[in-house]
Design an enzyme around this catalytic site. Sequence first.
Site, PDB file in Angstrom:
ATOM      1  N   GLY A 103       4.043 -55.557   6.286  1.00 48.41           N
ATOM      2  CA  GLY A 103       4.286 -54.695   7.434  1.00 48.41           C
ATOM      3  C   GLY A 103       5.774 -54.592   7.716  1.00 48.41           C
ATOM      4  O   GLY A 103       6.551 -55.422   7.245  1.00 48.41           O
ATOM      5  N   ASP A 106     -14.462 -33.678  -5.495  1.00 55.62           N
ATOM      6  CA  ASP A 106     -15.091 -34.340  -4.352  1.00 55.62           C
ATOM      7  C   ASP A 106     -16.368 -33.628  -3.925  1.00 55.62           C
ATOM      8  O   ASP A 106     -17.424 -34.255  -3.783  1.00 55.62           O
ATOM      9  CB  ASP A 106     -14.124 -34.412  -3.162  1.00 55.62           C
ATOM     10  CG  ASP A 106     -12.857 -35.170  -3.491  1.00 55.62           C
ATOM     11  OD1 ASP A 106     -12.874 -35.953  -4.464  1.00 55.62           O
ATOM     12  OD2 ASP A 106     -11.845 -34.978  -2.798  1.00 55.62           O
TER      13      ASP A 106
END
Length: 530
Positions: free
Chosen positions: A62, A240
Site C-alpha cells: 500500500g 466475455d
Amino acid sequence: MASQLSNYDRPQVAILDFGSQYSHLIARRVRELHVYCELYSCLVSAEELGKHDLVAIILSGGPNSVYDEGAPHVQPEVWKMIEERNIPLLGICYGMQELAHTFGGSVEAGLKHEYGKSMVTRVDGCDSQLFDGMPQDFQMWMSHGDKLTKSPEGFKPVAATPNAEFVAIENLEKKMWGLQFHPEVTHSPLGKNILENFCVKIAGAKQDWVMTDYAKEFIEAVRAQVGEHHVIGAVSGGVDSTVAAVLMTRAIGDRFHAVLVDNGCLRKDEATKVLKRMREDCGVNLRCVDAADRFLDKLEGVTEPERKRKIIGNTFIEVFQEEADKIEKELDGNCEYLLQGTLYPDVIESISYKGPSATIKTHHNVGGLPDTMKLKLIEPLRELFKDEVRELGIALGIDEASVWRHPFPGPGLAIRILGEVTRDRVKILQEADDIVIEELWKSGHYRKIGQAFVVLLPVKSVGVMGDGRTYEWVASVRCVETTDYMTADFYHLPYDVMGTMSSRVINEVRGINRLCYDISSKPPATIEWE
C-alpha cells in the site's frame, strides 16, 4: 440484487487490500496456482471475513506509512479471529510493516528508498519453508521507502538485502510471515515459488480451482435458482459475453434469450458473423436488432468523445429495453433474470481500500441498465479474471478464434473514429481494421497481442497514387502487449508485417492514403485513443 455462485463454502485465500497497485496481481498469481482466492478491503469486518472458509490470509502492499495518522490498519477483531483460528498469514511490503506494527516491531523511513530489482539473500542456515526449493540469493522487486528496523517479538529474520536487514521475517508459532518485496510482479522471477510455498505447502490450500468444475457448479446452481423462468442478456460477440451466453445456454437452453444490438459501429460483417457463430456453432437463442440508422442519426455532427459515448450508451439502453419488453410480452412476464458479464476486476474496483477508481472514460461498460427493468442479476463471470474466462471458454468447447478475440469497446468503432462519426467514415475504418486483423492472424502475431485495432484520424494528408495527387484520411494502427489492461507496452511488430498492412490498406481502402503505427505505452497514454 446480484446473484451468482455462493462462495461461502469454497475454501479460499483472502487477500486484504491496502490500496496497492499490485493487489490484483496477488490475486492473479494465486489463481494461477489453481487456488481460489478473493480480494477484500483491508477494513473488512471480522463478521464478513469470518463467514468464509479461510485457508490463508495475505496482506497486500500500500502507499501509506503504518505510523502515519489515518493510515489503514486491520481491524482488531480480525487479528483476534486470525489468532484464534491459527490462520497462516503473509504480509507483503506494507502488509509486512502492518504485521510488525501490530506485534511490537519498529518501522521507520529508510535512509535509502528501494525501487526496482534487488538481490535478496537468505540468512545463514535459513531453512524457511517459504523459500523451499529456492537458491541462497534471488532477485526480487522492491518498491518501498519505509523499512523494518526492529523485528516484532517472536519473529526472526530469514532474508536481507544490503539496504535492509529485515527483508523477510517469520513466526512459526503464529504461522505468520512477512516480505518487504513484491513476489507477485513479473520482475520477481521466483516470486510465484514463494506464493506457492505459502499457499500450498504451508497453508495446505487445495489446487482444485479449475474451469471445468466451475462450469458444472454454475450450471447446477443456475438451474436450481432460475427454475422454469426465463433469462435475457445482451451479447456483443466478445469473449466475455460469448462465454456467459454459452454457459447460460448449457444451463437452461432456449429459455435464455440473447440480444445483439447492431449500433452501426461494429467491425466489418460483425453482426452476421456473431449470429452464425452464436446460433449455429454455440446453439444460443439469439436475436439481432438492427439499430444502425438510429445510432448513426443521433451521432450526426457530434465530435466530442464523451458526448459520443453517452449517446451510444443511452441509445443502447433504449433499444435493449424495448427488445426486453417484447420478449417479456411474448413470455407473459415469465422472465425474471438478466445475464450480465461482470468480471472480477470490476468487483475489485468496487471493494478495494482506495474505493472505485476515478472515471477516466465511460466506454468500457456502456452504462448500466435501468432500475425499472426489475430483473434479478445473474453474473456467472464475476469471480473470474479475463484469462480464466478464456480458460472457461475452452473448457466449454468454444472455438479458439472466439476465445482469443481482443477486447472491443461497447461504443465500437465510434470511439476509434476521432471527430464526427459518419456512415462513410465507419465504412472506411471497417475495411482498414479488417485488413489489419487479417494480417495479424496470417503472420502469427494476433495471439501475442493483447489488443489491436485501427484508429481513423480527423486529419487528411497529401499523397500520390498513379499520376494523380490525393488528399485523404490518415489512419493509425495500435497494437499493445498487456496481461491486465491496466498497463501496456506497444507491440514491436516486425517491419515487414507493417509494410504489408500499409500497402494493403492504402491500396485497398478508398479514403486512406497514409498509415501510422502508435508507439506509446500505457501510462502515460491509454490503450484506446478516445
